[in-house]
Design a protein around this motif. Sequence first.
Motif, short mmCIF file in Angstrom:
data_model
loop_
_atom_site.label_atom_id
_atom_site.label_comp_id
_atom_site.label_asym_id
_atom_site.label_seq_id
_atom_site.Cartn_x
_atom_site.Cartn_y
_atom_site.Cartn_z
N LYS A 77 0.89 -1.20 0.10
CA LYS A 77 0.02 0.17 -0.08
C LYS A 77 0.85 1.23 0.05
O LYS A 77 2.05 1.17 0.40
N THR A 115 5.45 -0.29 -6.33
CA THR A 115 5.52 -0.92 -4.98
C THR A 115 7.18 -1.55 -5.21
O THR A 115 7.80 -1.37 -4.14
N THR A 149 -8.11 -11.55 -1.34
CA THR A 149 -8.31 -10.37 -2.59
C THR A 149 -7.93 -10.97 -3.81
O THR A 149 -8.75 -10.44 -4.76
N ALA A 238 -10.18 -5.98 -9.61
CA ALA A 238 -11.11 -4.74 -9.31
C ALA A 238 -12.45 -5.40 -8.60
O ALA A 238 -12.99 -4.79 -7.90
N GLY A 241 -12.54 -6.17 -5.19
CA GLY A 241 -12.28 -4.99 -4.02
C GLY A 241 -10.80 -4.41 -3.93
O GLY A 241 -10.69 -3.74 -3.05
N ALA A 242 -9.96 -4.97 -4.63
CA ALA A 242 -8.61 -4.54 -4.59
C ALA A 242 -8.48 -3.00 -4.73
O ALA A 242 -9.18 -2.61 -5.82
N GLN A 243 -7.56 -2.54 -4.17
CA GLN A 243 -7.29 -1.10 -4.32
C GLN A 243 -6.25 -0.75 -5.64
O GLN A 243 -5.81 -1.86 -5.84
N GLU A 244 -6.25 0.31 -6.05
CA GLU A 244 -5.63 0.50 -7.31
C GLU A 244 -4.14 0.34 -7.30
O GLU A 244 -3.58 -0.02 -8.06
N HIS A 245 -3.67 0.69 -5.96
CA HIS A 245 -2.14 0.52 -5.73
C HIS A 245 -1.91 -0.84 -5.92
O HIS A 245 -0.70 -1.37 -6.47
N LEU A 246 -2.63 -1.75 -5.16
CA LEU A 246 -2.42 -3.16 -5.50
C LEU A 246 -2.56 -3.75 -6.78
O LEU A 246 -1.80 -4.56 -7.28
N GLN A 248 -2.16 -2.19 -9.43
CA GLN A 248 -1.07 -1.80 -10.62
C GLN A 248 0.23 -2.52 -10.33
O GLN A 248 0.82 -2.89 -11.18
#
Length: 292
Positions: A77, A115, A149, A238, A241-246, A248
């Motif tokens: 994150k 990351t 996730t 997506a 529910g994964a966040q965009e940072h993850l 990417q």
Amino acid sequence: MQKILITGATGDTGRYTTQLLRERGFDVRAMVHKYDERAEALSALGAEIFAGDLLDLRSVRQALEGIHAAYFVYPIKPGLIAATGYFAQAAREAGLKALVNMSQISARQYSQSNTALDHWTGERIFDRSGIPVTHLRPTFFAEWLTYPTFSNLVQIRTNGLIEYPFGSVKHAPVAAYDQARLISELLVNHSAHAGKTYPLFGPVEMNYFDIAEILSDVMARQVIYRPIEIDEFRTKLAANGAQEHLIQHLCAVAQDYRDGLFSGTNDIIEKITGKPPMSVSEFAKEHKEHFF
């Protein structure tokens, strides 16, 4: 006895490392984000619980008071560079004697993953801090099979299907427990490993066709691997529910995986700990409750 700090102590590598160090009789300060039932379990092992924030320098300074050696790990994150900088500064002030840093195998100067690029930069921050540091760069964890996730856990359970954008390329999955065995040893006997970077692998390279066969045996039902494209993987992440940072990061390293960056194996864990890491079959059998 000298005290050891474990950050991310409720995560997979952190909790196992805390457990192993306590079993060996070492004083452990377990840094957690909040006090919950997972922290209570660590406290029951005899660990000192410190609820703090790696993105707060004051908090990190308090966590490192009286600490001899530390394990640093940060989730996928935003904030890794700030957390690394704060930790390096506070560690210098505290006179830390040994540091084990959890990086990743895709960490490199021109990575397409934000990351992974941050991990490479974080390694350089620690290198310049003057603290004796060992960097760990694991391939994919065996726990990939159990992370809701971005794993296929629901599909594995319901219709015996694994979908990843990895084609037929192989890697040697490495379990968090085996990494923790290495981490605990490095924290206790660090001098020979300072300044080293260790890529970490499990014992056997395999692709997801091979892994599907193993899960079929463990579950006593057919599990099939269907390779997908990275764009489809992005859509699935997506939807989960994964966040965009993850998203990417995972899509960038999916291409790295296809290019062979995650492949290979070695005997580092066995050489340092005296015991080889577990196989995917052993891992799946030990964690079979996840698949039902």
